[in-house]
Structures are given as C-alpha cells and as structure tokens.
Design an enzyme around this catalytic site. Structure first.
Site, PDB file in Angstrom:
ATOM      1  N   ALA A 187       3.024  -0.772   4.795  1.00 54.18           N
ATOM      2  CA  ALA A 187       2.604  -0.792   6.203  1.00 54.18           C
ATOM      3  C   ALA A 187       2.080  -2.163   6.644  1.00 54.18           C
ATOM      4  CB  ALA A 187       1.546   0.282   6.434  1.00 54.18           C
ATOM      5  N   HIS A 225      12.759  -2.698   2.394  1.00 53.28           N
ATOM      6  CA  HIS A 225      12.201  -1.418   2.854  1.00 53.28           C
ATOM      7  C   HIS A 225      13.094  -0.296   2.372  1.00 53.28           C
ATOM      8  CE1 HIS A 225       9.168  -3.408   5.087  1.00 53.28           C
ATOM      9  NE2 HIS A 225      10.082  -4.204   5.580  1.00 53.28           N
ATOM     10  N   ILE A 226      12.497   0.667   1.721  1.00 53.36           N
ATOM     11  CA  ILE A 226      13.252   1.781   1.152  1.00 53.36           C
ATOM     12  C   ILE A 226      13.878   2.612   2.269  1.00 53.36           C
ATOM     13  CG2 ILE A 226      13.019   3.916  -0.197  1.00 53.36           C
ATOM     14  CD1 ILE A 226      10.560   2.478  -1.572  1.00 53.36           C
ATOM     15  N   SER A 227      13.093   2.917   3.282  1.00 56.13           N
ATOM     16  CA  SER A 227      13.583   3.718   4.411  1.00 56.13           C
ATOM     17  C   SER A 227      14.170   2.800   5.481  1.00 56.13           C
ATOM     18  CB  SER A 227      12.434   4.537   5.006  1.00 56.13           C
ATOM     19  OG  SER A 227      11.436   3.674   5.560  1.00 56.13           O
ATOM     20  N   HIS A 246       3.981  -4.438   9.177  1.00 56.24           N
ATOM     21  CA  HIS A 246       3.904  -4.317  10.634  1.00 56.24           C
ATOM     22  C   HIS A 246       2.605  -4.853  11.212  1.00 56.24           C
ATOM     23  CE1 HIS A 246       7.190  -1.728   9.525  1.00 56.24           C
ATOM     24  NE2 HIS A 246       6.372  -0.886   8.900  1.00 56.24           N
ATOM     25  N   ASP A 278       1.523 -15.634   6.552  1.00 58.15           N
ATOM     26  CA  ASP A 278       1.061 -17.002   6.321  1.00 58.15           C
ATOM     27  C   ASP A 278       1.142 -17.374   4.840  1.00 58.15           C
ATOM     28  OD1 ASP A 278       0.583 -17.379   9.000  1.00 58.15           O
ATOM     29  OD2 ASP A 278      -1.589 -17.128   8.868  1.00 58.15           O
ATOM     30  N   ARG A 318      12.923   5.034  12.581  1.00 61.29           N
ATOM     31  CA  ARG A 318      11.628   5.721  12.516  1.00 61.29           C
ATOM     32  C   ARG A 318      10.770   5.336  13.736  1.00 61.29           C
ATOM     33  NH1 ARG A 318       9.218   5.173   6.646  1.00 61.29           N
ATOM     34  NH2 ARG A 318       7.948   6.893   7.467  1.00 61.29           N
ATOM     35  N   TYR A 327      11.370   8.867   0.957  1.00 58.82           N
ATOM     36  CA  TYR A 327      11.349   7.755  -0.004  1.00 58.82           C
ATOM     37  C   TYR A 327      12.065   8.060  -1.321  1.00 58.82           C
ATOM     38  CZ  TYR A 327       7.881   5.973   3.263  1.00 58.82           C
ATOM     39  OH  TYR A 327       7.251   5.528   4.400  1.00 58.82           O
ATOM     40  N   ASN A 344       8.076  -5.597  -0.872  1.00 57.59           N
ATOM     41  CA  ASN A 344       7.979  -4.481   0.073  1.00 57.59           C
ATOM     42  C   ASN A 344       6.505  -4.407   0.454  1.00 57.59           C
ATOM     43  OD1 ASN A 344       7.775  -2.133   1.507  1.00 57.59           O
ATOM     44  ND2 ASN A 344       9.047  -0.921   0.116  1.00 57.59           N
ATOM     45  N   ARG A 351       7.183   0.816  13.519  1.00 52.95           N
ATOM     46  CA  ARG A 351       7.783   0.284  12.290  1.00 52.95           C
ATOM     47  C   ARG A 351       8.938  -0.681  12.585  1.00 52.95           C
ATOM     48  NH1 ARG A 351       5.448   3.637   8.281  1.00 52.95           N
ATOM     49  NH2 ARG A 351       5.084   5.724   9.106  1.00 52.95           N
ATOM     50  N   ARG A 402       5.325  11.928  -3.457  1.00 46.58           N
ATOM     51  CA  ARG A 402       5.095  12.522  -2.133  1.00 46.58           C
ATOM     52  C   ARG A 402       6.280  12.134  -1.235  1.00 46.58           C
ATOM     53  NH1 ARG A 402       1.219  14.112  -4.433  1.00 46.58           N
ATOM     54  NH2 ARG A 402      -0.995  14.146  -3.913  1.00 46.58           N
ATOM     55  N   GLU A 419      12.735  -9.421   1.683  1.00 45.18           N
ATOM     56  CA  GLU A 419      11.910  -8.284   2.142  1.00 45.18           C
ATOM     57  C   GLU A 419      12.728  -7.003   1.949  1.00 45.18           C
ATOM     58  OE1 GLU A 419      10.926  -8.756   6.285  1.00 45.18           O
ATOM     59  OE2 GLU A 419      10.109  -6.716   6.462  1.00 45.18           O
ATOM     60  N   PRO A 467       0.794  -1.226   0.000  1.00 46.22           N
ATOM     61  CA  PRO A 467       0.000   0.000   0.000  1.00 46.22           C
ATOM     62  C   PRO A 467       0.829   1.279   0.000  1.00 46.22           C
ATOM     63  CG  PRO A 467      -0.174  -1.145   2.104  1.00 46.22           C
ATOM     64  CD  PRO A 467       0.495  -2.088   1.145  1.00 46.22           C
ATOM     65  N   ASN A 468       0.341   2.216  -0.791  1.00 49.25           N
ATOM     66  CA  ASN A 468       0.872   3.576  -0.920  1.00 49.25           C
ATOM     67  C   ASN A 468       2.167   3.658  -1.720  1.00 49.25           C
ATOM     68  OD1 ASN A 468      -1.205   4.963   0.579  1.00 49.25           O
ATOM     69  ND2 ASN A 468      -0.394   3.920   2.368  1.00 49.25           N
TER      70      ASN A 468
HETATM   71  O1  CA2 Z   1      10.447   1.998   3.882  1.00 46.46           O
HETATM   72  C1  CA2 Z   1       9.621   1.303   3.281  1.00 46.46           C
HETATM   73  O2  CA2 Z   1       9.809   0.830   2.177  1.00 46.46           O
HETATM   74  C2  CA2 Z   1       8.250   1.043   3.930  1.00 46.46           C
HETATM   75  O3  CA2 Z   1       7.876  -0.298   3.647  1.00 46.46           O
HETATM   76  C3  CA2 Z   1       7.290   2.008   3.282  1.00 46.46           C
HETATM   77  C4  CA2 Z   1       5.890   1.980   3.896  1.00 46.46           C
HETATM   78  C5  CA2 Z   1       5.950   2.109   5.411  1.00 46.46           C
HETATM   79  O4  CA2 Z   1       4.659   1.968   5.952  1.00 46.46           O
HETATM   80  C6  CA2 Z   1       6.893   1.087   6.015  1.00 46.46           C
HETATM   81  O5  CA2 Z   1       6.936   1.294   7.413  1.00 46.46           O
HETATM   82  C7  CA2 Z   1       8.279   1.205   5.437  1.00 46.46           C
HETATM   83  C8  CA2 Z   1       5.032   3.126   3.381  1.00 46.46           C
HETATM   84  C9  CA2 Z   1       5.006   3.271   1.910  1.00 46.46           C
HETATM   85  C10 CA2 Z   1       4.437   4.596   1.605  1.00 46.46           C
HETATM   86  O6  CA2 Z   1       5.030   5.017   0.422  1.00 46.46           O
HETATM   87  C11 CA2 Z   1       4.894   6.310   0.107  1.00 46.46           C
HETATM   88  C12 CA2 Z   1       5.701   6.762  -0.886  1.00 46.46           C
HETATM   89  C13 CA2 Z   1       5.634   8.096  -1.229  1.00 46.46           C
HETATM   90  C14 CA2 Z   1       4.742   8.936  -0.619  1.00 46.46           C
HETATM   91  C15 CA2 Z   1       3.931   8.468   0.383  1.00 46.46           C
HETATM   92  C16 CA2 Z   1       3.997   7.150   0.741  1.00 46.46           C
END
Ligand code: CA2
Length: 145
Positions: free
Chosen positions: A78, A101-103, A81, A88, A108, A24, A75, A112, A19, A99, A11-12
C-alpha cells in the site's frame, strides 16, 4: 561487479497465501522468496529477500541497496500509493528498479490507480500474480547483462 538483487516486499505481504486468496493467490511469501532465489541462481544473480510492514525500514533497506545490490525488485504494498519517502529513496539508487504488483491495481479501487514508485521504476509488472516476481527477475537479468 555485484549481481545481487534486493527483492523488497512491503506491508501485509507477509500474509500472502494466508488471507484473500481470491485476490493474491495461495502462494506464500516464503514460497515466493524460495522460488525467486532458485530463479536468480539460474540467471546468474544472487538474491537478498526482505519484507517489512514499516515504511522507514523499507527506506533504510533501499539505502543499503546502494552498496549491496545491482538492482531492486519491489512490491511496496500500500505504500505504492502513499510514499514519497520510498520514491525519494529509490531515486537515490542508481541501478534498475522493477515495481511488481500481484493484483491488477487498475481494475481495483481508484486509490490504487496511482503509484508514486512508478515515477522511478524502469519497469512495472501488474496483475500477473506471483509470476510477476519471476518476470521482474528475468528483466533485471537482461538489463544487467
Ligand atoms: O497487488 C499488489 O501486489 C499490491 O501491491 C498489494 C498491496 C496493495 O495495497 C496494493 O494496492 C497492490 C496489499 C498487500 C496485501 O497483501 C495481502 C496478502 C494476503 C492477504 C492480505 C493482504
């Protein structure tokens, strides 16, 4: 034997590059998928890149991967978590799971810091920006060789 890799984003992540660039980066998901397909080809892999904002859709694709993929790079956003359902589904997949994660989730918010998916993952790449997807594909190629 298939060398197809499922690249799954949760998601997202469709907002990548549009954004919150300070967290990111400015690369879009479309860029990530195009670059990953090019790298996959260099590594002798094929790639199926999919993104969904819906947990059940991700679960269904992980089930599909049982027949159509040798490895999964994921990836889960959210859902990392929160989702025992994704854990499963991954546990029913027999190939390598990496797995990404970009950040750096560990610098954080505390919520997370825990990942359900990590319990199944063969490797975890955190905080390397979108380069993490390249590193994951290189690891998958090595594991499948
Ligand atoms: O760091 C990551 O890749 C995450 O999986 C990104 C998730 C976050 O919930 C995880 O804790 C860490 C969120 C992805 C949201 O991506 C966006 C990208 C640009 C603008 C807004 C959201």
């Amino acid at each position: 034997m298939t060398r197809n890799v499922y690249l799954l984003n949760g998601p997202n992540l469709n907002l990548l590059g549009k954004r919150e660039p300070e967290i990111y980066g400015s690369t879009t998901l479309s860029d990530v998928e195009t670059n990953s397909a090019t790298l996959a080809q260099e590594l002798g892999l094929t790639l199926t890149a999919l993104q969904s904002n819906h947990e059940g859709q991700l679960v269904d694709w992980i089930h599909d991967a049982r027949d159509n993929a040798a490895a999964i790079v994921i990836n889960p956003g959210a859902y990392t978590h929160t989702s025992i359902a994704i854990l499963d589904a991954l546990s029913a997949f027999e190939g390598p799971v990496i797995e990404v994660h970009i950040s750096n989730v560990h610098t954080r918010e505390a919520f997370r810091h825990h990942s359900y998916v990590s319990q199944r993952a063969d490797g975890i790449i955190v905080g390397c920006g979108v380069q993490g997807y390249d590193l994951a594909l290189r690891r998958v190629a090595g594991m499948l060789d």
